[in-house]
Design an enzyme around this catalytic site. Structure first.
Site, mmCIF file in Angstrom:
data_model
loop_
_atom_site.group_PDB
_atom_site.id
_atom_site.type_symbol
_atom_site.label_atom_id
_atom_site.label_comp_id
_atom_site.label_asym_id
_atom_site.label_seq_id
_atom_site.Cartn_x
_atom_site.Cartn_y
_atom_site.Cartn_z
ATOM 1 N N ASN A 89 1.066 -1.159 0.336
ATOM 2 C CA ASN A 89 0.042 -0.159 -0.043
ATOM 3 C C ASN A 89 0.926 1.315 0.066
ATOM 4 O OD1 ASN A 89 0.570 -0.969 2.801
ATOM 5 N ND2 ASN A 89 -0.813 0.740 3.653
ATOM 6 N N MET A 90 -0.407 2.560 -0.643
ATOM 7 C CA MET A 90 1.316 3.665 -0.791
ATOM 8 C C MET A 90 -0.062 4.299 -0.487
ATOM 9 S SD MET A 90 3.500 3.381 -3.881
ATOM 10 C CE MET A 90 3.943 4.784 -3.509
ATOM 11 N N GLU A 91 0.583 5.778 0.655
ATOM 12 C CA GLU A 91 -0.363 6.646 1.133
ATOM 13 C C GLU A 91 0.616 7.876 0.829
ATOM 14 O OE1 GLU A 91 -0.441 5.690 5.007
ATOM 15 O OE2 GLU A 91 -1.875 3.987 5.222
ATOM 16 N N HIS A 102 -4.541 0.549 -3.224
ATOM 17 C CA HIS A 102 -3.923 -0.416 -2.187
ATOM 18 C C HIS A 102 -2.695 -1.580 -2.323
ATOM 19 C CE1 HIS A 102 -8.460 0.574 -0.250
ATOM 20 N NE2 HIS A 102 -7.633 1.752 -0.373
ATOM 21 N N GLU A 104 -3.470 -4.710 -3.047
ATOM 22 C CA GLU A 104 -3.770 -5.923 -4.304
ATOM 23 C C GLU A 104 -3.171 -4.919 -5.614
ATOM 24 O OE1 GLU A 104 -5.120 -4.855 -1.467
ATOM 25 O OE2 GLU A 104 -6.012 -6.672 -0.627
ATOM 26 N N CYS A 129 -10.040 -5.180 1.160
ATOM 27 C CA CYS A 129 -10.937 -4.583 1.307
ATOM 28 C C CYS A 129 -12.283 -4.404 -0.032
ATOM 29 C CB CYS A 129 -10.934 -3.549 1.751
ATOM 30 S SG CYS A 129 -10.011 -2.594 0.189
ATOM 31 N N CYS A 132 -10.509 -3.090 -2.749
ATOM 32 C CA CYS A 132 -9.627 -4.426 -4.210
ATOM 33 C C CYS A 132 -10.680 -5.654 -4.917
ATOM 34 C CB CYS A 132 -8.853 -4.853 -2.699
ATOM 35 S SG CYS A 132 -7.813 -3.451 -2.437
HETATM 36 ZN ZN LIG Z 1 -8.139 -2.713 -0.776
#
Ligand SMILES: [Zn+2]
Length: 297
Positions: A89-91, A102, A104, A129, A132
């Site tokens: 994941n990246m934010e 996300h 995936e 989630c 995804c």
């Molecule tokens: Zn997700």
């Protein structure tokens, strides 16, 4: 080897950690393992294919860029070629949460940009989630895609996403990972050319708003990303995020971007331009060129 990779090794069984060392010490390791390498890792670690994929999840999660949540998710996309692609994941601070990637999506985009034409399985360290599940439902393998989670038997995506809404509901007969070639004129500038080439392979069956991003890094390396649209619209992966995923999996941070090119088709009903410019600016990149193009076929 950087600190996050050494930490990931500490979370692996020692037989696997020893087998992984030559890969992680290599400058050419870009967070994926060929079919041959997967078999070699199984042999040297004594792990089955499923055990190996689960044991590699801490390595995948070590690529997370999560300054907001510090919640690290790792995923592996298993390509039909036999290659395994890591993702995380990246934010991005100071940008809207909608810019988040996300794990995936990261692994799937990694496989897609690398030329994979179909996936067999996803291995993930947390249950996917809803976002995804919908993103994966766009894949050309959605009906058969196996989802492997820790301590849970493998199930297909339709188990996790019953009564799904997907491309067929909108009359689209092809899907993400099917070949996309939108012919267009190329450019003499290598970075612009890389962006145009990526845009020609972008997936936008609902809006036809083909777009891509090419990034030049302070090492001189180029990475590209392309738009992956979704039948439910919101889970679409923007072209900048697609490029940032590749940048991260090649071991770089967004601060290494020195120049960016964004291209999109002229006259489309939607545009990625303002969101791309805003996120690049938030990441400290201000040398940005934007171009529109028309298809020549
Ligand atoms: Zn997700």
């Amino acid at each position: 080897m950087n600190e996050r990779l050494s930490q990931a090794l500490n979370e692996c069984p020692s037989s696997l950690a020893n087998a992984l060392l030559p890969y992680l010490n290599s400058d050419t390791f870009h967070a994926s393992f060929s079919a041959t390498e997967v078999i070699a890792l199984q042999q040297s670690s004594g792990l089955s294919s499923t055990e190996l994929a689960l044991a590699l999840l801490p390595l995948a999660a070590s690529y997370a860029f999560a300054p907001l949540s510090d919640f690290k998710v790792g995923a592996i996309a298993h390509g039909a070629s036999g290659r395994w692609y890591l993702g995380a994941n990246m934010e991005f601070i100071t940008t809207p949460l909608q810019q988040t990637v996300h794990a995936e999506q990261s692994a799937i985009n990694h496989a897609w940009i690398s030329g994979e034409t179909r996936l067999n399985q996803m291995t993930v360290n947390y249950t996917p989630c809803g976002h995804c599940r919908q993103f994966m439902n766009e894949l050309n393998c959605a009906e058969q895609l196996l989802i492997q989670l820790p301590d849970t038997p493998p199930r297909t995506l339709p188990f996790y996403l019953p009564h799904a809404f997907g491309p067929k509901d909108l009359g689209i007969t092809h899907a993400l990972f099917d070949p996309q070639i939108h012919a267009m004129t190329m450019h003499h500038d290598p970075l612009i050319n890389a962006a145009l080439s990526a845009a020609s392979q972008s997936y936008a069956p609902y809006t036809h708003a083909y777009s891509a991003v090419a990034l030049l890094l302070d090492t001189g390396q180029r990475v590209t990303g392309r738009y992956a649209e979704n039948a439910a619209f919101n889970p679409s992966l923007p072209p900048l995020q697609s490029a940032l995923i590749i940048l991260r999996l090649q071991g770089y941070d967004p601060s290494s971007i020195t120049r960016a090119v964004f291209v999109e088709i002229a006259g489309a009903a939607i545009s990625q331009k303002s969101a791309t410019l805003a996120t690049l600016s938030a990441l400290g990149c201000h040398d940005i060129e934007t171009l529109t193009f028309t298809t020549n076929g």
